[in-house]
Design a protein around this motif. Structure first.
Motif, PDB file in Angstrom:
ATOM      1  N   CYS A 190       0.739  -1.157   0.080  1.00 51.88           N
ATOM      2  CA  CYS A 190       0.118   0.053   0.051  1.00 51.88           C
ATOM      3  C   CYS A 190       0.866   1.323   0.019  1.00 51.88           C
ATOM      4  O   CYS A 190       2.069   1.372   0.211  1.00 51.88           O
ATOM      5  N   LEU A 191       0.139   2.339  -0.146  1.00 55.98           N
ATOM      6  CA  LEU A 191       0.801   3.640  -0.283  1.00 55.98           C
ATOM      7  C   LEU A 191      -0.257   4.591   0.683  1.00 55.98           C
ATOM      8  O   LEU A 191      -1.479   4.174   0.662  1.00 55.98           O
ATOM      9  N   HIS A 243      -4.639   1.221  -1.027  1.00 56.97           N
ATOM     10  CA  HIS A 243      -4.009   2.513  -0.792  1.00 56.97           C
ATOM     11  C   HIS A 243      -4.847   3.540  -0.215  1.00 56.97           C
ATOM     12  O   HIS A 243      -6.339   3.508  -0.389  1.00 56.97           O
ATOM     13  N   VAL A 244      -4.454   4.564   0.581  1.00 53.54           N
ATOM     14  CA  VAL A 244      -5.284   5.381   1.405  1.00 53.54           C
ATOM     15  C   VAL A 244      -4.644   6.790   0.811  1.00 53.54           C
ATOM     16  O   VAL A 244      -3.336   7.038   0.888  1.00 53.54           O
ATOM     17  N   LEU A 267       6.329   1.921   5.320  1.00 56.70           N
ATOM     18  CA  LEU A 267       5.068   2.308   4.705  1.00 56.70           C
ATOM     19  C   LEU A 267       5.478   3.371   3.860  1.00 56.70           C
ATOM     20  O   LEU A 267       6.002   4.532   4.439  1.00 56.70           O
ATOM     21  N   PRO A 268       5.177   3.655   2.541  1.00 53.10           N
ATOM     22  CA  PRO A 268       5.603   4.744   1.691  1.00 53.10           C
ATOM     23  C   PRO A 268       4.609   5.667   1.827  1.00 53.10           C
ATOM     24  O   PRO A 268       3.591   5.588   1.602  1.00 53.10           O
ATOM     25  N   VAL A 269       4.728   7.020   2.295  1.00 52.16           N
ATOM     26  CA  VAL A 269       4.131   8.062   2.390  1.00 52.16           C
ATOM     27  C   VAL A 269       4.314   9.143   1.174  1.00 52.16           C
ATOM     28  O   VAL A 269       5.782   9.377   0.936  1.00 52.16           O
ATOM     29  N   VAL A 270       3.637   9.206   0.216  1.00 48.96           N
ATOM     30  CA  VAL A 270       3.794   9.917  -0.919  1.00 48.96           C
ATOM     31  C   VAL A 270       3.013  11.375  -0.940  1.00 48.96           C
ATOM     32  O   VAL A 270       1.932  11.554  -1.047  1.00 48.96           O
ATOM     33  N   PRO A 271       4.193  12.431  -1.048  1.00 49.59           N
ATOM     34  CA  PRO A 271       3.479  13.746  -1.060  1.00 49.59           C
ATOM     35  C   PRO A 271       2.787  13.903  -2.713  1.00 49.59           C
ATOM     36  O   PRO A 271       3.721  13.532  -3.580  1.00 49.59           O
TER      37      PRO A 271
END
Length: 250
Positions: free
Chosen positions: A41-42, A114-115, A153-157
């Motif tokens: 997930c992202l 993904h959220v 966990l990948p946090v994507v801006p």
């Protein structure tokens, strides 16, 4: 077609595409680097100035995403069904239900879904704003991320950069108190504006992975410091994405 609810039934991406076509919104997508694939997930954190941000994000990312939404969107007839079909879920009134929201979001992430969340909240969408404007990122998304328990966990801006738009007053803010009397911003004078993107760029930043030390510090009494640092980092990333989008042509 589900006429009982007043809206036809769409898939999430089909509904996003239909909304963009309805408003004749042209979307261009730019990635700083390829996103992680086939590993779960992202958590996507995005700027928020327009009701079209959700369909722009869903269409541009090209993958199913659950959206964290403001409570009042679940109270407005037809809009609540639109939000549901776009994959939205929300907390209770006046910020109530954070624990349930975190648990639900964590469940989606742990299941590989993904959220996305808009950390600016309603700061820009409820006031007249500039296309390159970025508001302060609130820390709720950081708590959500760190309560997920997902190390790595990948946090994507993400920045949504308007190239051309139409805007103006839409409804008095106080009228919206009919749908959520607990929301302080709906007690203000003035108007809720609309922003309709005509040309917009979705700029997807580099994933930032959460590390084990952050989870440990979060659990051991440093939650405020860890979440503040993550919120500041993602806000700065969004500002850089927005600034570079505003100065570089497609």
């Amino acid at each position: 077609m589900d006429l009982a609810l007043g809206l036809p039934a769409f898939s999430q991406r089909s509904l996003a595409s239909w909304m963009l076509e309805l408003f004749r919104t042209q979307v261009h997508v730019t990635y700083q680097q390829p996103l992680p694939a086939h590993e779960g997930c992202l958590l996507v954190v995005s700027g928020h100035r327009s009701f079209l941000d959700a369909p722009v994000l869903l269409w541009g990312m090209g993958r199913p995403i659950r959206l964290v939404c403001h409570h009042y969107l679940g109270q407005v007839p037809l809009v609540n069904e639109l939000v549901r079909q776009l994959g939205g879920f929300h907390m209770g009134p006046q910020g109530q239900g954070w624990s349930q929201l975190f648990a639900r979001a964590a469940g989606f992430l742990q299941a590989g879904t993904h959220v996305a969340i808009f950390p600016e909240g309603a700061q820009l969408i409820t006031t007249a704003s500039r296309p390159a404007q970025v508001a302060r990122f609130r820390r709720g998304f950081a708590h959500l991320a760190l309560r997920s328990g997902i190390v790595g966990l990948p946090v994507v801006p993400v920045a949504i950069v308007s190239r051309r738009e139409a805007s103006g007053p839409l409804v008095p803010l106080r009228l919206l108190s009919l749908f959520d009397q607990s929301e302080p911003m709906f007690q203000r004078s003035g108007w809720h504006p609309y922003v309709v993107y005509e040309q917009v760029e979705l700029r997807v930043g580099s994933p930032r992975r959460l590390v084990a030390d952050e989870f440990e510090r979060y659990r051991s009494g440093e939650a405020a410091a860890v979440t503040a640092a993550l919120a500041s980092e993602m806000e700065q990333a969004a500002r850089q994405l927005t600034a570079s989008g505003a100065t570089h042509p497609w």
